[in-house]
Design a protein around this motif. Structure first.
Motif, PDB file in Angstrom:
ATOM      1  N   ASP A  70      10.318  10.025   4.357  1.00 43.50           N
ATOM      2  CA  ASP A  70      10.581  10.949   3.522  1.00 43.50           C
ATOM      3  C   ASP A  70      10.625  10.699   1.988  1.00 43.50           C
ATOM      4  N   ILE A  71       9.925  11.449   1.218  1.00 43.42           N
ATOM      5  CA  ILE A  71       9.670  10.865  -0.445  1.00 43.42           C
ATOM      6  C   ILE A  71      10.322  12.000  -0.898  1.00 43.42           C
ATOM      7  N   LEU A  72       9.827  13.289  -0.672  1.00 41.17           N
ATOM      8  CA  LEU A  72      10.572  14.329  -1.346  1.00 41.17           C
ATOM      9  C   LEU A  72      11.756  14.684  -0.370  1.00 41.17           C
ATOM     10  N   GLU A  87       2.344  13.522 -16.018  1.00 40.81           N
ATOM     11  CA  GLU A  87       2.270  12.823 -17.170  1.00 40.81           C
ATOM     12  C   GLU A  87       3.031  11.633 -17.269  1.00 40.81           C
ATOM     13  N   GLN A  88       2.593  10.481 -17.336  1.00 43.29           N
ATOM     14  CA  GLN A  88       3.495   9.206 -18.161  1.00 43.29           C
ATOM     15  C   GLN A  88       3.537   9.521 -19.545  1.00 43.29           C
ATOM     16  N   ASN A  89       2.494  10.143 -20.172  1.00 41.12           N
ATOM     17  CA  ASN A  89       2.595  10.046 -21.622  1.00 41.12           C
ATOM     18  C   ASN A  89       3.545  11.345 -22.039  1.00 41.12           C
ATOM     19  N   GLY A 143       6.851  13.629   3.296  1.00 36.67           N
ATOM     20  CA  GLY A 143       6.362  12.402   2.665  1.00 36.67           C
ATOM     21  C   GLY A 143       5.454  11.954   3.685  1.00 36.67           C
ATOM     22  N   TYR A 144       5.296  10.584   3.844  1.00 37.83           N
ATOM     23  CA  TYR A 144       4.268   9.953   4.299  1.00 37.83           C
ATOM     24  C   TYR A 144       4.742   9.595   5.870  1.00 37.83           C
ATOM     25  N   GLY A 145       4.127   9.781   6.905  1.00 31.95           N
ATOM     26  CA  GLY A 145       4.418   9.612   8.123  1.00 31.95           C
ATOM     27  C   GLY A 145       6.030   9.980   8.300  1.00 31.95           C
ATOM     28  N   PRO A 175      -6.911  14.651  -8.838  1.00 30.20           N
ATOM     29  CA  PRO A 175      -5.932  13.607  -8.166  1.00 30.20           C
ATOM     30  C   PRO A 175      -5.924  12.545  -9.294  1.00 30.20           C
ATOM     31  N   GLN A 176      -4.725  11.799  -9.112  1.00 32.92           N
ATOM     32  CA  GLN A 176      -4.715  10.571  -9.775  1.00 32.92           C
ATOM     33  C   GLN A 176      -5.683   9.353  -9.652  1.00 32.92           C
ATOM     34  N   GLY A 177      -6.197   9.084 -10.597  1.00 35.62           N
ATOM     35  CA  GLY A 177      -7.129   7.731 -10.642  1.00 35.62           C
ATOM     36  C   GLY A 177      -8.671   8.181 -10.462  1.00 35.62           C
ATOM     37  N   GLY A 213       0.841  -1.201   0.068  1.00 41.86           N
ATOM     38  CA  GLY A 213       0.293  -0.008  -0.038  1.00 41.86           C
ATOM     39  C   GLY A 213       0.739   1.266   0.120  1.00 41.86           C
ATOM     40  N   ASN A 214       2.184   1.104   0.363  1.00 42.50           N
ATOM     41  CA  ASN A 214       3.072   2.406   0.420  1.00 42.50           C
ATOM     42  C   ASN A 214       3.629   2.554  -0.890  1.00 42.50           C
ATOM     43  N   LEU A 215       3.458   1.688  -1.605  1.00 44.92           N
ATOM     44  CA  LEU A 215       4.362   1.934  -3.184  1.00 44.92           C
ATOM     45  C   LEU A 215       3.430   2.932  -3.893  1.00 44.92           C
ATOM     46  N   SER A 216       4.094   3.549  -4.758  1.00 42.44           N
ATOM     47  CA  SER A 216       3.554   4.608  -5.777  1.00 42.44           C
ATOM     48  C   SER A 216       2.327   3.740  -6.877  1.00 42.44           C
ATOM     49  N   TYR A 217       1.871   4.545  -7.400  1.00 41.41           N
ATOM     50  CA  TYR A 217       0.798   4.130  -8.147  1.00 41.41           C
ATOM     51  C   TYR A 217       1.304   3.072  -9.216  1.00 41.41           C
ATOM     52  N   GLY A 218       2.395   3.429  -9.802  1.00 44.71           N
ATOM     53  CA  GLY A 218       3.102   2.766 -10.907  1.00 44.71           C
ATOM     54  C   GLY A 218       3.722   1.601 -10.438  1.00 44.71           C
ATOM     55  N   GLN A 219       4.392   1.911  -9.063  1.00 47.32           N
ATOM     56  CA  GLN A 219       4.660   0.689  -8.496  1.00 47.32           C
ATOM     57  C   GLN A 219       3.935  -0.357  -8.059  1.00 47.32           C
ATOM     58  N   GLN A 220       2.678  -0.159  -7.727  1.00 45.98           N
ATOM     59  CA  GLN A 220       1.663  -1.152  -7.487  1.00 45.98           C
ATOM     60  C   GLN A 220       1.153  -1.632  -8.803  1.00 45.98           C
ATOM     61  N   PRO A 250      10.266   8.820 -13.243  1.00 44.82           N
ATOM     62  CA  PRO A 250       9.934   7.285 -13.153  1.00 44.82           C
ATOM     63  C   PRO A 250       8.863   7.064 -12.044  1.00 44.82           C
ATOM     64  N   ASN A 251       8.158   5.922 -12.038  1.00 44.09           N
ATOM     65  CA  ASN A 251       7.350   5.641 -11.037  1.00 44.09           C
ATOM     66  C   ASN A 251       7.808   5.732  -9.846  1.00 44.09           C
ATOM     67  N   GLY A 252       7.021   6.154  -8.786  1.00 41.48           N
ATOM     68  CA  GLY A 252       7.814   6.398  -7.342  1.00 41.48           C
ATOM     69  C   GLY A 252       8.563   7.543  -7.398  1.00 41.48           C
ATOM     70  N   ALA A 253       8.764   8.535  -8.185  1.00 48.04           N
ATOM     71  CA  ALA A 253       9.905   9.297  -8.133  1.00 48.04           C
ATOM     72  C   ALA A 253       9.237  10.812  -7.206  1.00 48.04           C
ATOM     73  N   GLY A 254       7.961  10.556  -6.725  1.00 51.85           N
ATOM     74  CA  GLY A 254       7.547  11.561  -5.795  1.00 51.85           C
ATOM     75  C   GLY A 254       6.703  12.589  -6.490  1.00 51.85           C
ATOM     76  N   LYS A 255       6.101  12.345  -7.671  1.00 51.09           N
ATOM     77  CA  LYS A 255       5.539  13.317  -8.469  1.00 51.09           C
ATOM     78  C   LYS A 255       3.788  13.910  -7.715  1.00 51.09           C
ATOM     79  N   SER A 256       3.278  12.534  -7.555  1.00 50.79           N
ATOM     80  CA  SER A 256       2.036  12.741  -6.808  1.00 50.79           C
ATOM     81  C   SER A 256       2.229  13.120  -5.541  1.00 50.79           C
ATOM     82  N   THR A 257       3.378  12.608  -4.796  1.00 44.60           N
ATOM     83  CA  THR A 257       3.568  13.248  -3.499  1.00 44.60           C
ATOM     84  C   THR A 257       3.834  14.913  -3.478  1.00 44.60           C
ATOM     85  N   ALA A 258       4.449  15.269  -4.287  1.00 45.45           N
ATOM     86  CA  ALA A 258       4.850  16.674  -4.471  1.00 45.45           C
ATOM     87  C   ALA A 258       3.381  17.558  -4.591  1.00 45.45           C
TER      88      ALA A 258
END
Ligand SMILES: Nc1ncnc2c1ncn2[C@@H]1O[C@H](COP(=O)(O)OP(=O)(O)OP(=O)(O)O)[C@@H](O)[C@H]1O
Ligand SMILES: Nc1ncnc2c1ncn2[C@@H]1O[C@H](COP(=O)(O)OP(=O)(O)OP(=O)(O)O)[C@@H](O)[C@H]1O
Ligand SMILES: [Mg+2]
Ligand SMILES: [Mg+2]
Lengths: 372, 235, 307, 292, 238
Positions: E19-21, E195-197, E14-16, E86-88, B134-141, E39-47
């Motif tokens: 740190d993500i950023l 965007e990933q596109n 980040g979360y709790g 938001p994403q999704g 659940g802590n992975l990013s969208y793409g990672q999931q 890339p995925n998990g880079a922290g874009k959504s988090t930012a």
């Protein structure tokens, strides 16, 4: 010098039976106080060790075990209610402790098959089966033929209902309706609708206080009009009238005891109680008080706290207390004490049965609700 | 013609008034990659759901490997060898990435572990194997879901938008993996809106519109089909 | 090293507890027996609710079912109590089997209320069929003091439940149960037969309370519908598990010991406010340590799930 | 020994069922609101109802006024209590798993009941007003229950208008579906939670106030209402507001009719068996259609 | 360059406790389209979540339109003119499409403005008009995404943050959305999107950032990044 004699009890200080358990506790307190003022017992002061069982039998079992094995009390005395007594008695029997149990009215706790016999348990009040005797007797004398009985489906209430049914049959009355309802039920519309259809001349409700109120109110809502309507526990309490006001008129209640009864020491007990706690005693207080008095008397006569010796005394003891007569048979089952039946008349509680204790006449028949 | 791996016959699924899948028939043969495209809401996901038993079909038959599977429970269908991913991610959030993989197989633990490690390395999640999914990013999931599906080694693979939200570099690896799976004899049916992916990967493409199949054929052919252009590509 | 300690400590505790009745007072034995009972109950609740996330709000139903099955066998058929206790467990499992099929298809609050309902229904049925159960009068068992042997059997049951929890949590069966909690649809689509897994967990979680119920009935000598089906017992199990840490092996044990001792030692002294204290404690546990003691340790020290 | 059921009896019982059903519905609506918006099953709902009943009792006896006039006052008082509860405790578990909120409110419920016991004692109290019945042919219509029915119907109607028509009401519904999106829309979600909790407490209080005129009240009266409301919203479909109305009436009817034909003992059994049966056919309740 | 509308400076968080950023800085000038890739998990959504207030940064500042909004609640941020998709594809599933759009205008009080906004949303996404009485939860994924974007337009915000707006859309709609984004810029909106596109998004963007592991990695005009061989290799998969 020796320390005080410690008497242990588990009481329903909280939970379902909290109110009544506290009355009983006050009876114990008053008894201990008076005894200590008169020099205590066997030259020692008396001290009560009371725990709260939250009205749960399983907790009470553990608490009696604790009282006996941890606190090492010198004696024990009964808890409140039949179920709690039924469970706790197993512990007191195991340790061969005499237990006078003033507020357990169910016959089956004492009358048991030989393999389950209890030796050290003593009853104080009249059995549940006798609660509705007054109602049935008065109805039969007035030629009424049909009776409906409702009861809460618990140990005591059911026994009282059974007692009423048996007495009614004996007196040639017909039980036209009988139903139990679960503890905690609040809505009696369906039961009362059926009762209205069965149209009995007498309605007997074997209940505790809350249900007595609910049933009475809902009878009025559904316009159920028997010629006589009697209640076991609750109908006799002052709160019953406080809550229902004139709707309580004509209703009979059953009680083990009344302040006004001409028992020796009764007036003094009532006065002392009022002084101590600031209100009128009810029968639970009086029974608790009497249970304690009886136990102390037995110890005094035996001259020891030894269970077997005290037991022998109790089995033979005949005693008049503020609560009425005390005498038990070989099972420790109460045989001398008398129930009375009361009726609300113009806001006053009048004893109408048995004749030898009555201080008023039964008002009969009960008019329909809209004419009260 | 070889017996098809999956044979769907006049499948129909309604939601209240909407007929999400309207009498669709498809045949998939072993060792090929198929595409399923269509405008949003044309019933692609619903078709997947009906095949895998997540939704109950109203009419029609689904035959997988010569056996009828419509009406079976989802897990029975999965055990028969159909694997899938979800369009809206459904990993097990409070299990670790590794556990997400281990849990779906009944292989011996050592073998399962080895396989899981390999798959996690492949999607570059080996560093996060003990992290809660659940802590992975969208793409990672999304990637985790893909490799979780592979753990059971299914014969038919249904992918619902595998490229959406996945970084392009990683996506290339993913597509390469899909090709390798095909080369190992697996059959793949994928829903995708990224035409580069569909055209570069699929040998046959089905097009849905309003729950009906409006075209079927090689990607090049489909791209020039008037109805498909009208319904899907636009302009 | 620490692994040996981890094994040696429980064994030492077990030996000490086995010898305890020789030196302890009647009350101490009975109190410890109660702790064992709570470990059985909390541990069993943890098996179904802690792992699969299906919150059973009527778990005491199995306790009551076991109590009645055992008590009937003892009082009406004259069975020895040990056999009756085992059958009590069996009866609870049977009940779980019968109601598990329909009820486990319900989700979230629906399952919770169905279980709550089951408990009420059982109480009503027990009251209704008075021929067998004594109805509202309850059932009295022949007097017999078996507290010490019951102590041992209850203790063994507690050990069994805890060991079972350990075995499950460290297995993939346990992981599969957790996927039900996490995302049941996905679990099914991944080939996990969730219905059967849930049912197994449910059956396992019924056995302990059933046995504990029958043992308690024997030990107490008297049962009635109200006292063997109280909602409060279910709540207490849940609070114990939550306090210790749900989904863990030792959480229910820790919760049972700490809360029971607290209740017995501290609260019993304050009769009128102790329900209030209990309420406050629940609030405090939920707010301050929603994951329970072990859950907090797990997160903070990255301990394995298998503690 | 027991009586034969006549149509008149059935009619009587159906009337009783509908009368109490409306009350169930109104009380349950509060629970449904909180569940819908915050995904919390508020076990303290019944105890809040109990407080409402006491408010009416004390107001009407102390001021000597018609108890029905105190209904809005009790509602207002409990609205404040609800808001305070939310602000101090409940908001902390909104994001937590289902079980946390269930237990938190359970703790609150125990505390409220015992507090009431300490403050008000466990003595029964009653508001003697409008006792008795209007007798219509073979039927007796309890006066206080008829009035409660009218009140409950009106309040439920108002609540629906509020939810369906007003901006705040719609925001409550929106928040119940997705908190994150609600925030993105600029809805102050914390305020919505406060209002929702207050509103639910007020609906419970209205129930309590009306019940106080029907039966005697005491600190433990509330639990059974939590329980029934819970049943009602599950029957109707959790989080579905019209479902609460349907579920309430249905539960009232089931209970009464079952007690008539069987015994009161078994009416509970019937209600639950029916509940489980309904859930098996419609796993999200009668009107529930929420997808995951 | 145009006036700075949003400045996110050295965000850490980040979360709790995780740190993500680790110091992300993003600037948007009025009237620009800024794209964030990575890339995925880079922290874009988090930012994005940190900027709009769902997450509170440990350090760093967010200034919007000259006002500090660091750590401010999302609804208050929105009232200041910063909308977020938001994403999704998140919608209110049990409410109709129309009600969803109305909720988008929750902070708007004038009915006239709501009506114009509604008309604009329907113009952009005619399918929403067609489905206006349908429950949003029963829309397909793509339809829901359109609804989510339409809803964000309801307040006529000064800056819209879009987290992967083309996610899961069919080519027709991807093209449509990118067209509309361009059109919106012409109409004076300011946009920042993840965007990933990436190729398409960079082509559209005035400026772009590439994030990696919670840090800024590349930064520059969109077309420049598009042409950069290293960006190509890392993010475009070419
Ligand atoms: N549970 C449901 N209830 C009602 N309608 C539904 C449900 N699920 C899907 N639909 C409807 O069925 C249709 C097909 O939906 P589906 O999700 O299969 O589309 P899709 O082709 O996967 O679209 P996308 O490409 O946007 O994901 C849509 O119009 C949708 O509104
Ligand atoms: N709720 C969470 N708790 C803890 N960590 C999280 C959480 N959400 C995301 N993360 C972690 O934060 C990191 C960045 O996540 P983020 O969602 O910002 O990535 P992203 O750049 O948007 O990726 P994508 O393109 O896949 O959406 C990831 O490594 C992820 O594991
Ligand atoms: Mg789809
Ligand atoms: Mg993202």
């Amino acid at each position: 010098a020796q320390g005080p004699i410690r008497i242990g009890a588990s009481l329903s200080l909280t939970g379902t039976y909290a109110k009544l358990g506290n009355y009983q506790n006050e009876g114990y307190k008053l008894c201990a106080k008076q005894a200590n003022e008169h020099g205590g017992l066997l030259g020692r002061k008396i001290e009560f060790v009371v725990y709260d069982d939250q009205s749960a039998p399983s907790t009470a079992v553990r608490l009696y075990e604790k009282l006996i094995t941890e606190d090492k009390v010198d004696a024990v005395i009964g808890p409140y209610s039949s179920p709690v007594t039924e469970a706790s008695a197993n512990v007191t029997e195991k340790y061969k402790k005499v237990m006078v149990t003033p507020l357990a009215a169910t016959t089956s706790i004492f009358k048991r098959p030989p393999d389950k016999k209890r030796y050290y348990l003593f009853m104080v009040i009249s059995p549940a089966e006798a609660y509705l005797e007054g109602l049935v007797d008065m109805a039969a004398k007035r030629g009424l033929k049909t009776i409906a009985i409702v009861n809460e489906d618990t140990l005591f209430a059911k026994a009282a209902g059974d007692g009423a049914a048996e007495l009614a049959n004996k007196r040639g009355m017909q039980v036209v309706f009988r139903e139990g309802y679960p503890k905690g039920n609040q809505d009696f519309s369906a039961i009362l609708t059926k009762i209205r259809a069965a149209n009995p001349e007498v309605l007997a409700a074997s209940t505790y206080f809350d249900d007595a109120i609910a049933i009475t109110r809902q009878m009025k809502e559904l316009n159920v009009n028997p010629k006589m309507y009697g209640i076991t526990v609750g109908g006799d309490l002052p709160e019953f009238y406080d809550l229902l006001k004139q709707n309580a008129e004509y209703i009979t209640g059953a009680t083990q005891w009344e302040t006004t009864l001409p028992y020796p020491g009764n007036r003094e007990f009532s006065d002392a109680y009022k002084k101590e706690f600031g209100r009128e005693p009810v029968y639970h207080s009086a029974a608790g008080y009497a249970g304690c008095v009886i136990y102390l008397e037995a110890v005094k006569r035996a001259g020891t706290l030894d269970s077997d010796k005290v037991r022998d005394v109790l089995l033979k003891l005949e005693m008049k207390t503020a609560f009425g007569d005390f005498k038990v048979d070989q099972d420790g089952f109460q045989t001398a004490h008398k129930m009375v039946t009361t009726q609300w008349q113009d806001g006053k509680k009048v004893i109408v049965w048995p004749d030898e204790l009555a201080n008023g006449k039964l008002r009969f028949p009960t008019p329909p609700w809209n004419q009260r | 013609m070889a017996t098809p791996v999956l044979d769907i016959d006049r499948l129909r699924k309604r939601f209240g008034g909407v007929t999400a899948v309207d009498g669709v028939s498809l045949r998939l043969e072993a060792g090929r990659i198929y595409g399923l495209i269509g405008p949003n809401g044309s019933g692609k996901t619903t078709l997947f759901n009906c095949i895998t038993g997540v939704e109950r079909r109203d009419e029609g038959r689904v035959v997988f490997g010569g056996e009828r599977v419509d009406g079976l429970r989802p897990w029975e269908i999965a055990q028969k060898g159909i694997g899938r991913t979800f369009q809206v991610i459904r990993v097990f959030p409070e299990l670790s990435a590794l556990e997400n993989l281990l849990v779906v197989t009944r292989d011996r633990l050592a073998a399962a572990r080895e396989r899981a490690d390999r798959l996690l390395r492949f999607v570059k999640l080996d560093g996060l194997r003990d992290e809660y999914a659940g802590n992975l990013s969208y793409g990672q999931q999304k990637l985790l879901e893909f490799v979780r599906m592979l753990m059971r080694d299914p014969t038919l693979i249904l992918l619902d938008e595998p490229a959406a939200g996945v970084n392009r570099t990683l996506l290339n690896d993913l597509l390469e993996a899909v090709r390798q799976l095909r080369d190992r004899g697996k059959t793949i049916l994928l829903v995708e809106h990224d035409m580069k992916v569909v055209m570069g990967l699929c040998e046959t493409v089905f097009v849905l519109d309003h729950g009906e199949k409006i075209a079927e054929g090689a990607p090049g052919v489909i791209q020039t089909d008037e109805r498909v252009i009208e319904a899907y590509f636009g302009r | 090293m620490s692994q040996r300690v981890a094994l040696a400590a429980p064994v030492a505790v077990a030996l000490a507890l086995a010898a305890y009745p020789v030196v302890a007072s009647g009350y101490e034995v009975r109190a410890t027996l109660q702790i064992f009972m709570w470990i059985v109950l909390a541990g069993s609740w943890n098996l179904i609710s802690g792992l699969t996330g299906y919150v059973s709000f009527g778990h005491v139903a199995f306790f009551g079912a076991g109590a009645y099955a055992g008590a009937i066998l003892i009082s009406k058929a004259g069975w020895p109590w040990l056999a009756a206790a085992l059958v009590g467990g069996g009866a609870a499992v049977l009940l779980a089997l019968v109601i598990g099929y329909p009820c486990l298809r319900l989700k979230g609050p629906y399952f919770a209320i169905a279980m709550l309902g089951l408990n009420e229904v059982l109480r009503a049925l027990v009251s209704y069929f008075e021929g067998l159960t004594g109805g509202g009068n309850g059932l009295s068992l022949p007097t017999l003091d078996a507290t010490v042997p019951i102590y041992y059997v209850m203790g063994l049951t507690a050990v069994a439940v805890t060991v079972l929890t350990y075995l499950i949590i460290t297995s993939r069966f346990g992981l599969r149960l957790m996927t039900i909690r996490e995302d049941e649809v996905a679990a099914e689509a991944m080939g996990i037969d969730t219905a059967r897994h849930k049912l197994y967990a449910f059956l396992l979680s019924a056995a302990g309370p059933g046995i504990a119920g029958a043992l308690t009935a024997r030990d107490q000598g008297y049962i009635e519908p109200i006292s063997v089906f109280p909602l409060a017992t279910t709540i207490t199990m849940i609070v114990m598990v939550l306090f210790g840490g749900k989904g863990t092996v030792w959480g229910p044990v820790l919760g049972a010991v700490v809360l029971f001792v607290a209740q017995e030692v501290v609260w019993a002294r304050y009769p009128y406010v102790h329900p209030l204290l209990f309420g406050a404690l629940i609030v405090a546990v939920v707010l301050l340590m929603p994951r329970g003691v072990l859950g907090i340790l797990q997160v903070r020290y990255r301990l394995p799930r298998t503690i | 020994m027991n009586v034969v059921v006549t149509p008149a009896m059935l009619g009587q019982v159906v009337i009783s069922g509908i009368l109490s059903g409306a009350l169930y519905a109104m009380v349950a609506l509060g629970l449904a609101l909180i569940f819908g918006v915050m995904r919390i099953i508020n076990v303290a709902h019944g105890p809040l109802l109990m407080l409402g009943a006491y408010a009416t009792y004390f107001l009407s006896t102390a001021l000597g006024i018609n108890p029905y006039l105190t209904v809005p006052v009790s509602m207002a008082m409990l609205f404040v209590v609800g808001v305070l509860l939310e602000r101090t405790l409940v908001f902390r578990v909104v994001d937590a798993p289902e079980l946390s909120s269930l237990l938190l409110t359970f703790g609150v419920s125990i505390a409220l009941v015992n507090l009431a016991q300490l403050l008000f004692t466990s003595d029964l109290r009653s508001v003697e007003y409008l006792t008795g019945a209007w007798v219509v042919g073979p039927f007796a219509l309890s006066k206080s229950r008829v009035v409660a029915f009218v009140f409950a119907g009106a309040l439920t109607g108002l609540a629906f208008l509020f939810l369906g028509r007003t901006k705040l009401g719609k925001a409550i519904r929106a928040t119940s579906q997705s908190r994150e999106v609600a925030m993105v829309c600029g809805i102050d979600v914390q305020r919505i939670h406060l209002v929702t909790f207050g509103l639910a407490a007020a609906l419970a209080a209205a129930g309590g106030a009306l019940i106080a005129v029907i039966v005697a009240i005491q600190p433990e009266m509330g639990q059974i209402w939590t329980f029934k409301s819970f049943l009602v919203i599950v029957l109707g479909g959790a989080g579905n507001y019209p479902g609460a109305l349907l579920g309430g009436i249905l539960l009232g009817l089931i209970e009464q009719v079952a007690s008539l034909f069987l015994t009161t003992q078994l009416s509970e059994v019937v209600a639950y068996v029916l509940l489980v049966a309904i859930l098996l056919v419609r796993p999200t309740g009668l009107l529930g259609g929420r997808q995951t | 360059m145009s006036r700075e509308l949003l400045t996110a400076y050295e965000l850490v968080g980040g979360y709790g406790t995780i740190d993500i950023l680790h110091g992300v800085s993003l600037n948007v000038g009025a009237g620009e389209i800024v794209t964030v890739i990575g890339p995925n998990g880079a922290g874009k959504s988090t930012a994005f979540k940190t900027i709009v207030g769902f997450l509170r940064p440990k350090s760093g500042r967010v200034v919007f339109n000259g006002e500090e909004i660091t750590g401010m609640r999302p609804d208050l941020v929105l009232r200041r003119g910063l909308a977020y998709v938001p994403q999704g594809r998140l919608v209110f599933p049990q409410m109709t499409v129309l009600e969803n759009l109305e909720m988008g205008a929750y902070t708007v009080t004038e009915q006239a403005r709501i009506r114009t906004a509604l008309a604009r949303a329907y113009e952009l996404f005619p399918i929403l008009f067609e489905r206006r009485r349908q429950k949003a939860g029963t829309l397909s994924g793509g339809e829901q995404q359109m609804l989510a974007i339409g809803r964000a337009l309801m307040t006529a915000p000064r800056l819209i943050l879009l987290d992967e707006p083309s996610l899961g859309l069919s080519p027709k709609f991807v093209t449509l959305i990118f067209d509309k984004l361009a059109e919106m810029r012409r109409a004076g909106y300011t946009l920042m999107l993840v965007e990933q596109n990436a190729a398409r998004a960079l082509a559209l963007a005035d400026r772009a950032y590439a994030l990696e592991l919670g840090r800024n990695r590349f930064e520059g005009p969109g077309t420049a990044l598009l042409a950069d061989p290293e960006v190509k290799r890392l993010y475009l998969g070419a």
